[in-house]
Design a protein around this motif. Structure first.
Motif, PDB file in Angstrom:
ATOM      1  N   GLU A 151       0.850  -1.199   0.000  1.00  0.00           N
ATOM      2  CA  GLU A 151       0.000   0.000   0.000  1.00  0.00           C
ATOM      3  C   GLU A 151       0.890   1.254   0.000  1.00  0.00           C
ATOM      4  O   GLU A 151       0.639   2.200  -0.753  1.00  0.00           O
ATOM      5  CB  GLU A 151      -0.886  -0.032   1.250  1.00  0.00           C
ATOM      6  N   ALA A 152       1.938   1.235   0.816  1.00  0.00           N
ATOM      7  CA  ALA A 152       2.894   2.357   0.839  1.00  0.00           C
ATOM      8  C   ALA A 152       3.530   2.526  -0.535  1.00  0.00           C
ATOM      9  O   ALA A 152       3.759   3.651  -0.996  1.00  0.00           O
ATOM     10  CB  ALA A 152       3.965   2.120   1.905  1.00  0.00           C
ATOM     11  N   ALA A 174      10.572   9.012  -0.786  1.00  0.00           N
ATOM     12  CA  ALA A 174      10.617   8.714   0.651  1.00  0.00           C
ATOM     13  C   ALA A 174      12.052   8.753   1.179  1.00  0.00           C
ATOM     14  O   ALA A 174      12.271   8.847   2.375  1.00  0.00           O
ATOM     15  CB  ALA A 174       9.999   7.343   0.908  1.00  0.00           C
ATOM     16  N   ARG A 226      11.715   3.889   1.864  1.00  0.00           N
ATOM     17  CA  ARG A 226      10.306   3.539   2.069  1.00  0.00           C
ATOM     18  C   ARG A 226      10.248   2.393   3.073  1.00  0.00           C
ATOM     19  O   ARG A 226      10.407   1.233   2.739  1.00  0.00           O
ATOM     20  CB  ARG A 226       9.633   3.151   0.763  1.00  0.00           C
ATOM     21  N   LEU A 237       8.498   0.885   6.849  1.00  0.00           N
ATOM     22  CA  LEU A 237       7.537   0.922   7.950  1.00  0.00           C
ATOM     23  C   LEU A 237       8.307   0.593   9.224  1.00  0.00           C
ATOM     24  O   LEU A 237       8.884  -0.495   9.355  1.00  0.00           O
ATOM     25  CB  LEU A 237       6.401  -0.069   7.699  1.00  0.00           C
TER      26      LEU A 237
END
Ligand code: 1HN
Length: 347
Positions: A58-59, A68, A71, A73
């Motif tokens: 989703e990111a 980013a 990228r 989490l």
């Protein structure tokens, strides 16, 4: 701490006077400062890979790796939310690079380690492109430029571990982008570091110029083969199964000054004895599935799941099928400072 002669109002007025001059009475805080044993605010927790993978994808639809910069989490320990910490001393995150993407080159004081979970990509470090395959362990030592890319047709996902909270504890953070663009200049052939330092040999009269292992890449194929051979020889450790630690071949010590990392094979039917140590540990399941008991919690894990065990929490592993667990911790830093302890407990 209770004092013999209570004089609460007199004391309160005194404490307020101290407070006004940025001072505090040690006797009011000493028992929280110096505990008889570790009392961590961190808690055991598992991040399920299927769920995390869906969030990463989703990111991937919302921001590019370049925009980013990384990228990722961040895996935040539920006991200390908002600090980007998985333990009191370590950072962990899951990073995604989609096909064709580049995460631009930069360097920082914090050191990083990576355990590839799925797919294939590369990390460039010290002028060499290091291939990433599932299970590979890769280092990017302090203050070395590093960028990542994915030349394959599938996403690559890995677990990052950094000593950011340690560097920040010392207020010693520095960082900068690569001056020559997104991708660092590659001037070494693939496999160069492994050829120079990874064949049980080192360059003639070699003197290390870094505190980290000059071998940046520890491919899983070789680690797996070693673990299987050790398993066939027997002598299983009652708590750890068959466990190897990643080493700096130049010193025999930990691969980085702050962080230690391990790969352990738990043989089919393994029912481990409880164990605890002062290094809170982040695990990532590499093969198989099993259960890890942490204090009163029970963590069921399978491939790709990441879980964290706090300092001094009693831990035992159980598996049905043969399984392999990767882990990392701040044991290198704790041993360098002389504060590390471990304890084997019996059921
Ligand atoms: C970083 O540089 C990476 O290079 C990953 O992949 C995670 C977390 C905090 C600070 C720097 C990377 C990071 C990071």
């Amino acid at each position: 701490m209770e004092l013999a002669h209570e004089d609460k109002t007199g004391r309160q007025a005194f404490y307020e006077k101290l407070d006004g001059v940025h001072t505090a009475p040690l006797w009011a805080v000493m028992s929280q400062l110096v505990t008889p044993e570790p009392r961590s605010r961190c808690v055991p927790h598992k991040w399920d890979y299927a769920g995390m993978r869906a969030l990463l994808m989703e990111a991937g639809g919302l921001i590019t790796a370049k925009e980013a910069e990384r990228r990722v989490l961040v895996l935040e320990n539920p006991g200390i939310r908002g600090l980007s910490q998985v333990t009191q001393s370590l950072y962990a995150g899951l990073q995604l690079i989609l096909p064709g993407e580049v995460a631009p080159s930069h360097r920082h004081a914090a050191a990083a380690l990576r355990l590839i979970i799925e797919g294939s990509g590369y990390t460039a470090v010290n002028g060499e492109r290091i291939p990433m395959a599932p299970g590979d362990f890769i280092l990017t030592p302090s203050w070395m430029f590093h960028d990542h890319g994915n030349l394959s047709d599938d996403p690559v996902v890995w677990l990052d571990g950094l000593d950011v909270p340690i560097v920040n504890l010392f207020d010693a953070s520095f960082a900068e982008g690569y001056p020559g663009g997104d991708v660092q200049h590659v001037d070494r052939l693939a496999g160069d570091a492994r050829a120079r330092y990874g064949a049980n040999m080192v360059p003639l009269e070699y003197e290390p110029d870094s505190k980290s292992s000059p071998v940046f890449h520890y491919p899983y194929a070789r680690v797996r083969e070693a673990l299987l051979q050790i398993e066939s020889a027997g002598m299983c450790d009652a708590s750890h199964g068959f466990k190897l630690q990643y080493a700096n071949p130049v010193t025999g010590g930990y691969p980085m000054p702050t962080m230690a990392a391990y790969m352990q094979l738990l043989p089919a039917g393994f029912c481990g004895q409880p164990y605890r140590s002062t290094d809170a540990t982040v695990y990532c399941a590499r093969e198989g599935k099993g259960t890890t008991f942490v204090g009163n919690e029970r963590i069921e894990w399978s491939v790709g799941d990441v879980f964290v065990v706090p300092s001094w929490a009693t831990t035992s592993h159980q598996v049905g099928e043969r399984s392999v667990l990767f882990s990392f911790s701040d044991r290198a830093a704790q041993k360098a400072l002389g504060v590390w302890r471990e304890e084997r407990l019996n059921d």
